[in-house]
Design a protein around this motif. Structure first.
Motif, PDB file in Angstrom:
ATOM      1  N   ILE A 143      40.451  25.962  32.325  1.00  0.00           N
ATOM      2  CA  ILE A 143      40.416  27.287  32.584  1.00  0.00           C
ATOM      3  C   ILE A 143      41.924  27.564  33.088  1.00  0.00           C
ATOM      4  O   ILE A 143      42.449  28.866  32.741  1.00  0.00           O
ATOM      5  CB  ILE A 143      39.588  27.546  33.804  1.00  0.00           C
ATOM      6  CG1 ILE A 143      38.175  27.374  33.420  1.00  0.00           C
ATOM      7  CG2 ILE A 143      39.914  29.007  34.466  1.00  0.00           C
ATOM      8  CD1 ILE A 143      37.063  27.339  34.535  1.00  0.00           C
ATOM      9  N   ASN A 164      37.816  37.436  35.945  1.00  0.00           N
ATOM     10  CA  ASN A 164      36.745  36.777  36.191  1.00  0.00           C
ATOM     11  C   ASN A 164      36.482  35.602  34.755  1.00  0.00           C
ATOM     12  O   ASN A 164      36.815  36.046  33.663  1.00  0.00           O
ATOM     13  CB  ASN A 164      35.296  37.540  36.129  1.00  0.00           C
ATOM     14  CG  ASN A 164      35.216  38.182  37.364  1.00  0.00           C
ATOM     15  OD1 ASN A 164      34.687  37.924  38.256  1.00  0.00           O
ATOM     16  ND2 ASN A 164      36.074  39.383  37.599  1.00  0.00           N
ATOM     17  N   PHE A 223      32.397  34.466  37.734  1.00  0.00           N
ATOM     18  CA  PHE A 223      33.180  33.900  39.186  1.00  0.00           C
ATOM     19  C   PHE A 223      34.645  34.662  38.891  1.00  0.00           C
ATOM     20  O   PHE A 223      35.125  34.491  37.835  1.00  0.00           O
ATOM     21  CB  PHE A 223      33.314  32.473  39.289  1.00  0.00           C
ATOM     22  CG  PHE A 223      32.110  31.716  39.569  1.00  0.00           C
ATOM     23  CD1 PHE A 223      31.520  31.568  40.951  1.00  0.00           C
ATOM     24  CD2 PHE A 223      31.169  31.333  38.371  1.00  0.00           C
ATOM     25  CE1 PHE A 223      30.629  31.089  41.208  1.00  0.00           C
ATOM     26  CE2 PHE A 223      29.878  30.876  38.937  1.00  0.00           C
ATOM     27  CZ  PHE A 223      29.327  30.611  40.300  1.00  0.00           C
ATOM     28  N   LEU A 257      33.599  22.428  39.790  1.00  0.00           N
ATOM     29  CA  LEU A 257      33.257  22.010  38.304  1.00  0.00           C
ATOM     30  C   LEU A 257      33.181  20.687  37.768  1.00  0.00           C
ATOM     31  O   LEU A 257      33.682  20.031  38.541  1.00  0.00           O
ATOM     32  CB  LEU A 257      34.469  22.881  37.660  1.00  0.00           C
ATOM     33  CG  LEU A 257      34.762  24.475  38.108  1.00  0.00           C
ATOM     34  CD1 LEU A 257      36.292  25.052  37.512  1.00  0.00           C
ATOM     35  CD2 LEU A 257      33.773  25.256  37.430  1.00  0.00           C
ATOM     36  N   LEU A 281      30.930  30.973  33.692  1.00  0.00           N
ATOM     37  CA  LEU A 281      30.270  29.647  33.754  1.00  0.00           C
ATOM     38  C   LEU A 281      28.951  29.271  33.713  1.00  0.00           C
ATOM     39  O   LEU A 281      28.185  30.511  33.972  1.00  0.00           O
ATOM     40  CB  LEU A 281      30.829  29.018  35.147  1.00  0.00           C
ATOM     41  CG  LEU A 281      32.441  29.053  35.623  1.00  0.00           C
ATOM     42  CD1 LEU A 281      32.707  28.663  36.913  1.00  0.00           C
ATOM     43  CD2 LEU A 281      33.102  28.165  34.414  1.00  0.00           C
ATOM     44  N   LEU A 336      36.761  30.011  42.335  1.00  0.00           N
ATOM     45  CA  LEU A 336      35.752  29.218  41.328  1.00  0.00           C
ATOM     46  C   LEU A 336      34.978  27.972  42.382  1.00  0.00           C
ATOM     47  O   LEU A 336      35.324  27.552  43.302  1.00  0.00           O
ATOM     48  CB  LEU A 336      36.523  28.394  40.453  1.00  0.00           C
ATOM     49  CG  LEU A 336      37.374  29.229  39.547  1.00  0.00           C
ATOM     50  CD1 LEU A 336      38.054  28.451  38.386  1.00  0.00           C
ATOM     51  CD2 LEU A 336      36.392  30.184  38.686  1.00  0.00           C
ATOM     52  N   LEU A 370      38.242  22.816  34.988  1.00  0.00           N
ATOM     53  CA  LEU A 370      39.121  23.525  35.787  1.00  0.00           C
ATOM     54  C   LEU A 370      40.590  23.504  35.270  1.00  0.00           C
ATOM     55  O   LEU A 370      41.345  24.596  35.185  1.00  0.00           O
ATOM     56  CB  LEU A 370      39.318  23.099  37.235  1.00  0.00           C
ATOM     57  CG  LEU A 370      40.272  23.744  38.419  1.00  0.00           C
ATOM     58  CD1 LEU A 370      40.090  25.143  38.546  1.00  0.00           C
ATOM     59  CD2 LEU A 370      40.384  23.148  39.650  1.00  0.00           C
ATOM     60  N   LEU A 402      38.501  34.048  39.198  1.00  0.00           N
ATOM     61  CA  LEU A 402      39.306  33.214  38.746  1.00  0.00           C
ATOM     62  C   LEU A 402      39.834  32.325  40.120  1.00  0.00           C
ATOM     63  O   LEU A 402      40.179  31.280  40.281  1.00  0.00           O
ATOM     64  CB  LEU A 402      40.422  33.551  37.866  1.00  0.00           C
ATOM     65  CG  LEU A 402      41.200  32.262  37.309  1.00  0.00           C
ATOM     66  CD1 LEU A 402      40.453  31.622  36.228  1.00  0.00           C
ATOM     67  CD2 LEU A 402      42.373  32.912  36.471  1.00  0.00           C
TER      68      LEU A 402
END
Length: 242
Positions: free
Chosen positions: A148, A24, A132, A140, A27, A137, A145, A134
């Motif tokens: 991440i 996770n 959230f 964003l 965010l 998601l 993104l 992964l």
């Protein structure tokens, strides 16, 4: 302390945690409605972050973010990449958001990630923050993104040779918790017997005279990671799954 911000230099933080057998990421909700039909309504998610203050360096700024979330200083933070593409802030929503903060459109971001142990709760978990998975998601903002995904790639690379995996599990962990952590992060299935055999050969994974508490099934033995022992064998040893 000089609280003026450097308006074209920011730090974004990828906070990772294993929960419900999934990786996770934390965010923060981003909302802005100027009630102008010519301007978009912003309602999406971004990574926690801050602009760098004139009196702070990059590491101090990352620490400020992590301390707000956990209440602790995190010297095990991992800086993994810098983002400075001139076109990284280009969508109408992103431009509007940056201008509403009095910052410059051309912004350089230094990215860090922090791993939160699976049994640890964040200090300040308000309605604007949410975990959230992964693999699922939401929408964003900015290039978050990409940030991440880059953080995840860095984690997958480093847990092969570095003791990063032990940040994902409690200080006292079971071998099953350790195996599940590896399998979840690397998206692989490990042979249970072979995994336990390799674990038993690692001097830095120390068995304790303790077992799990508060479980309905037969309690498993607990282990700890010894950083001191690991530092002594790091040049000749490998992390578990090698």
């Amino acid at each position: 302390m000089d609280f003026r911000k450097i308006d074209n230099l920011s730090v974004d933080c990828v906070v990772l945690k294993l929960e419900d057998n999934a990786l996770n990421v934390l965010l923060r909700k981003r909302t802005l409605n100027l009630y102008n039909e010519n301007l978009p309504v912003i309602d999406d998610w971004v990574l926690p972050g801050h602009y760098v203050l004139k009196s702070n360096n990059l590491g101090e700024t990352a620490n400020r973010v992590f301390k707000e979330l956990t209440g602790e200083n995190h010297f095990n933070r991992n800086q993994f990449r810098t983002y400075g593409n001139a076109a990284r802030i280009k969508s109408e929503k992103d431009v509007l958001w940056v201008r509403s903060r009095g910052a410059k459109i051309r912004t350089i971001t230094v990215a860090y990630y922090l791993i939160v142990a699976s049994n640890k709760e964040l200090l300040n978990m308000d309605d604007s923050l949410k975990w959230f998975k992964l693999k699922s998601l939401p929408q964003l903002g900015f290039d978050h993104l990409q940030i991440i995904n880059d953080a995840y790639d860095d984690v997958k690379t480093k847990i092969i040779t570095d003791p990063l995996i032990f940040d994902f599990v409690p200080i006292k962990f079971t071998l099953n918790e350790l195996q599940v952590a590896y399998e979840t992060i690397l998206d692989v299935e490990l042979d249970n017997r072979n995994f336990r055999k390799k674990v038993s050969s690692k001097s830095y994974i120390v068995p304790l005279d303790e077992k799990q508490k508060g479980v309905s099934k037969k309690p498993s033995r607990l282990y700890m990671f010894s950083k001191d022992v690991y530092n002594q064998v790091v040049e000749t040893d490998f992390i578990i799954h090698k």
